[in-house]
Design an enzyme around this catalytic site. Structure first.
Site, short mmCIF file in Angstrom:
data_model
loop_
_atom_site.label_atom_id
_atom_site.label_comp_id
_atom_site.label_asym_id
_atom_site.label_seq_id
_atom_site.Cartn_x
_atom_site.Cartn_y
_atom_site.Cartn_z
N HIS A 34 -9.03 -2.42 35.40
CA HIS A 34 -8.04 -3.13 34.12
C HIS A 34 -7.62 -4.79 34.62
O HIS A 34 -5.89 -4.31 35.55
CB HIS A 34 -7.03 -1.88 33.83
CG HIS A 34 -7.96 -1.11 32.90
ND1 HIS A 34 -7.80 -0.58 34.24
CD2 HIS A 34 -7.69 -0.19 31.87
CE1 HIS A 34 -9.08 0.60 33.28
NE2 HIS A 34 -8.83 0.85 31.29
N HIS B 274 -8.88 -6.62 28.64
CA HIS B 274 -7.78 -5.09 29.19
C HIS B 274 -8.51 -4.38 30.04
O HIS B 274 -7.34 -4.19 31.35
CB HIS B 274 -7.08 -4.51 27.97
CG HIS B 274 -6.80 -3.48 27.74
ND1 HIS B 274 -5.92 -2.92 28.05
CD2 HIS B 274 -7.77 -2.15 27.84
CE1 HIS B 274 -5.16 -1.46 28.58
NE2 HIS B 274 -6.63 -0.79 29.08
N GLU C 265 10.07 19.30 25.35
CA GLU C 265 9.12 19.97 27.36
C GLU C 265 8.72 19.57 27.70
O GLU C 265 8.62 20.14 29.04
CB GLU C 265 8.27 21.44 26.00
CG GLU C 265 8.77 22.23 25.23
CD GLU C 265 9.05 21.82 24.11
OE1 GLU C 265 8.98 20.79 23.63
OE2 GLU C 265 9.62 22.81 22.87
N HIS D 140 3.95 31.84 17.79
CA HIS D 140 4.48 31.52 19.25
C HIS D 140 4.11 33.25 20.28
O HIS D 140 4.87 33.24 21.61
CB HIS D 140 5.88 32.00 19.18
CG HIS D 140 6.70 30.95 18.48
ND1 HIS D 140 6.30 29.80 17.31
CD2 HIS D 140 8.13 30.39 19.14
CE1 HIS D 140 7.50 29.61 16.72
NE2 HIS D 140 8.36 29.75 17.91
#
Lengths: 654, 654
Positions: free
Chosen positions: A27, A258, A403, A465
């Site tokens: 890149h 890119h 999280e 859950h």
């Protein structure tokens, strides 16, 4: 003759172009676009000493847009780090070159973190900046006083994790963090206008950040923006307006630059355009000398710091903290003895809290937290006061409902050094942070994941859950120890192992429901072997029951029933597959001998258990769970003494 | 006598309190806090007909804060949906009650999506709102003209995915989406001030949203805010300032009311406070009647829509689209025949594009996209023009660098109906969207994940980008078909299977590197059986090689070598474990007979392969990969004919 900043930046550009071309892969666009910003940073602002990459008080620099790895390799080589060499750069992206496709912290001392999975570099940098403030609060300005710098691309700022990361940084007021946003308005698919219409600075401002904008190709303007960022006590975003692939006359500013080599013709055109009359991988002496000079900017600063460390009463303590050795096993000996004297029937999440009370009191490096489930994960202890903007000396982070951000921040803390981070959420939400757990493992960092509510045993919250596939699927991540302890003793043992594993992360899968204390022998840490015979058969052995966590007690009850029928059954507790796999053949054959029927019992998917049961029986759950009280679910899904006993009896009769 | 809005809202409050108390588990705080907003929504704004839950042109309502499930169950019962009944509510969170801990779309027709994993409800709603605009563009205002409403909590807005979701919604100008933010300033750990300092409306505004604020307990103010949102053509956020657990005199406004029963005493106190003199689960007749009236608000509207459908030339077509039947197998027959006539050696990601050209041309319901890897995932076809704010009729979404947001949006589109969404990213980033994949599976939705660069075969990008554990760990998610096809033919077959699986998601793991076309028999879709004998042994069969994807060609070469040495070897291609497991014993025994040495070859972790190899050989990679050209890596990690042949020979000699 003194090389200009422009020539120094062009050295980055051509190393990047040439390396990508030689590899025929990589890149070039980002390193070329951000070369000017990087040059200003490395020559004027970044505190580092190329001769001492691991100097504790260096600034941290994180290339969050990790695909632009040649930017990192170029600056490290140019400023005089021992590694990478120019030959390493010539071998960019080849086997055994430290110049890998994306920067890898375990390959190069000068690379602070492994990046590539977008957004996570930025989020790890938040952890580093937090670690700096925490250690500063503990050891003072004389010993800990550095900054964290980040280069982030559009991708980093579109990924959800960036929201979690900047929210945490803004809330905690991490003013010594400066993020350069490579505002080149190009993504792989084309213009950013294809997929986003966001006012990024306004969003950062909404989250408590200071923002600046600059022309990313104007050295003075870059400096002005950095100076303004340094003067502000909030974390700063500097939007650097850049042209991707700057210097490629025909491709710059487009997505074609890119992620692919420019091609020989275009590189030749760039050489002509920028007046760079040197062969590939050759940097003219004056430019290299100027860069090497920059790489020594920090040497005197480091000497002064070393002198302060030598003179400071806490100096040695800081160095020890950064070295990271802990003796967790000794810390828990009295606690284990007390448990033997007075057994406790508690959930392993509670057992974890009990162990943590002892461990956090003994080991100041431990910094805990939870993604808004403190009372459920049982991660907070008396020794760990809240860490806040007002008091960075605290050792407990309220990570919020983040999280992934929490996990990446923990990676950053561990990478920074001086801290052993642990953090909690429900095991099912390991899905949310799974790639950060993977990055803990790739980066070989000591991060401890406290994942509670580890099966259908969580009950009423239902299938969304209830982790079913999680324990087994986490076992598949290389270099991660997954622990599923069965009682208070094993939980303490597993905690000690996790803390003493300096080169890998650990994950504790812990029960919501209470479990009896089963272990009576604390003469050694049996969990260290991964699996061990918890109880030997009484009658002639025909069965070996293998269980983990909350199912070990059930296995004992099944063994009792089998023995009542004259069927001898061992019970093997297997808290850690990875450690058992690392034992020698003799030990493994002793624990799991040929002959007897092997029966696994684990409240999760059975796929994978064939490894230890071969043509035996696998008791598990291969569907999603359901919403009901835990006992009801255990029965419903076949985790009952009767059901298992009859399955075994029927198999033995065949 | 007409019940007041206040009494109607209190009915929600007491059903919620009583159900949580009876279950001794659940979350009363949110339903009590948002009862007033929900009452305004259901009595005045939401377009629905309780007697026809699946009416295609209904408004969609998503309870993103899914833990407040009693809000959903209460409104459904009160407004007169056939299910849940009051008995179902009495059995809240008990086995077989449709009133599960979190709302489950497969349990109740009135529940639009399964929520609980925070942030994802909001992100699924973006997909629903997008589906509405797309179908509107195709079928017109007469047939498709509805809104998407969301209740989101602080948790939803802290999760990273919300950033991706609102960025997409803002960019695409989904003005028919309205999000109520339950701004109660409380999370599980305590005050939101513990973990966040964000100006949420400012952030939404930065992303192209219209924002309003209101007093969430003032019916008129709620209506005013909704009216303002309806009048604006941007997506709207309404910040509803609420008191969590409103109505609980001693606990409201604290985190103690979030996730635990209030207790009998406090519920009694609430009854006194609110003047609610009725036993648990009893709603007074006038209040219930008023609610039932609200549940019929949409009946006439629905009749009018049905009349328009009957009168519209496209009416039947819309109903068929919503029914979702497709015949993908027929669509690819000519394509398969052409492949047989002229075999193609291409990467399976390219083979996927070739199949997609045919399929997207034949099946207008297919809407594709990629998380900014269009050219790498090969997801764009001629038939799928870009979908944009200016042209919702497009069938290709530039999702941006938002893997999780993309996946959740696809869930929302599938849930909405009328669309079969597919979307691409690199397989390694299945980690980023893993919980959305899980929710596709739980919700039983036809979503197709196109995951390319599926092994170390991706080469130079290195370990952060090389999936090693992913294929196997995805196989562990229940109700998900993981396909790893080996060539053009299998890729087309797997696509057909994915599209025809109405009740489950599929994931295609596809190679970056070119692979030979191996299949010669297209008499039936062999991939449908999950595994099949691609080639039978010539010499006496002593070995069965089992491989997937890019390793099937290698297995064939190994078989050639074995046969040269007089060792007969079958080659079994196993593109889909889940489908093979579903075959009868006889078929499975025929494909994998007892006796011969079983050898698995897959460029991923070996854990799990014991299921089919028992004590045979597992060729795989149990560490992270490395950065180097693909061929180098294959050799380095032992995937060569020589290495495998010698392992087999040595095992046979023992």
């Amino acid at each position: 003759m003194t090389a200009s900043l422009n020539e120094m930046a062009n050295a980055i550009r051509f190393l990047s172009m040439d390396a990508v071309q030689a590899a025929n892969s990589g890149h070039p666009g980002m390193p070329m676009g951000m070369a000017d910003v990087a040059t200003v940073l490395y020559t004027k602002y970044l505190k580092y000493d190329a001769s001492a990459p691991r100097w504790a008080d260096r600034d941290r620099f994180v290339l969050s847009a990790g695909h632009g790895s040649m930017l990192a390799y170029s600056t490290l080589y140019l400023s005089g780090y021992a590694s990478p060499t120019i030959d390493d750069i010539r071998n960019f992206r080849q086997l055994h070159s430290p110049c890998a496709g994306h920067p890898e912290n375990f390959e190069l001392e000068g690379v602070e973190s492994t990046t590539g999975p977008l957004g996570q570099g930025l989020a790890m940098a938040v952890g580093m900046a937090l670690a700096e403030r925490h250690l500063n609060a503990e050891f003072g300005d004389d010993l800990v006083d550095h900054r964290t710098w980040v280069i982030a691309g559009d991708g980093c700022l579109m990924e959800g994790i960036n929201h979690e990361a900047i929210g945490l940084a803004g809330h905690l007021g991490l003013g010594r963090m400066i993020v350069f946003w490579d505002d080149n308005r190009i993504t792989i698919d084309g213009s950013t206008a294809l997929s986003t219409s966001e006012d990024i600075p306004a969003r950062f401002a909404a989250t408590g950040w200071h923002t600046e904008e600059c022309d990313g190709h104007d050295f003075a303007d870059i400096s002005r923006a950095i100076d303004a960022a340094l003067a502000d006590n909030r974390p700063s975003l500097i939007a650097c307006r850049t042209v991707i692939g700057k210097g490629s006359p025909n491709k710059q500013g487009t997505h074609n630059v890119h992620g692919a080599p420019l091609g020989a013709d275009e590189i030749a055109a760039a050489r002509a355009e920028l007046g760079w009359d040197y062969p590939p991988f050759v940097v003219p002496d004056d430019v290299l000398a100027q860069w090497r000079e920059a790489g020594k900017r920090g040497t005197e600063v480091r000497y002064a710091w070393e002198a302060r460390v030598a003179a400071n009463a806490k100096g040695t303590q800081l160095l020890d903290r950064m070295a990271g050795k802990v003796d967790a096993s000794s810390a828990i000996q009295d606690y284990l003895a007390a448990l033997i004297a007075k057994p406790e029937k508690v959930a392993t999440r509670k057992a974890s809290e009990m162990a943590l009370e002892v461990l956090t009191a003994a080991i100041p490096a431990m910094v805990g937290g939870s993604a808004d489930l403190t009372g459920s994960n049982n991660t907070k202890t008396k020794a760990t006061n809240p860490l806040s903007k007002e008091d960075y000396s605290g050792r407990y982070v309220y990570y919020g409902i983040r999280e992934f951000g929490m996990s990446a921040a923990m990676n950053g803390m561990a990478l920074h050094g001086g801290i052993i981070p642990y953090g909690g959420t429900f095991l099912v939400f390991s899905d949310y942070c799974r790639n950060a757990i993977r990055l803990s493992a790739i980066q070989r960092q000591r991060v401890v994941y406290v994942m509670t509510h580890d099966s259908i045993g969580l009950g009423e919250d239902g299938p969304t859950h209830q982790p079913v596939e999680h324990v087994m699927s986490l076992r598949m991540i290389p270099n991660l120890d997954v622990f599923r302890p069965c009682d208070t003793i094993e939980t303490a043992e597993c905690w000690a192992l996790a803390l003493e594993s300096e080169d890998r992360p650990s994950l504790l899968a812990l029960s919501r429901q209470n479990l009896p204390q089963l272990r009576t022998d604390i003469s050694k840490n049996w969990s260290a072997r991964g699996a061990y015979r918890m109880r030997a058969a009484n009658a002639a052995r025909r069965v070996v029951l293998i269980a983990t966590g909350s199912e070990v007690a059930l296995a004992i009850s099944v063994a009792d029933r089998l023995e009542q029928h004259g069927i001898g059954a061992d019970v093997v507790s297997m808290p850690c597959w990875e450690r058992f796999a690392a034992q020698d053949d003799a030990y493994r054959a002793e624990v799991l001998p040929e002959g007897p029927l092997k029966v696994s019992i684990e409240a999760g998917v059975t796929l994978g258990w064939e490894r230890y049961t071969s043509d035996g029986i696998r008791i598990g759950i291969d569907s999603f769970g359901a919403s009901a009280p835990a006992e009801t679910l255990y029965d419903h899904f076949g985790f009952s003494i009767d059901t298992i006993f009859h399955k075994i009896q029927s198999k033995l009769d065949n």
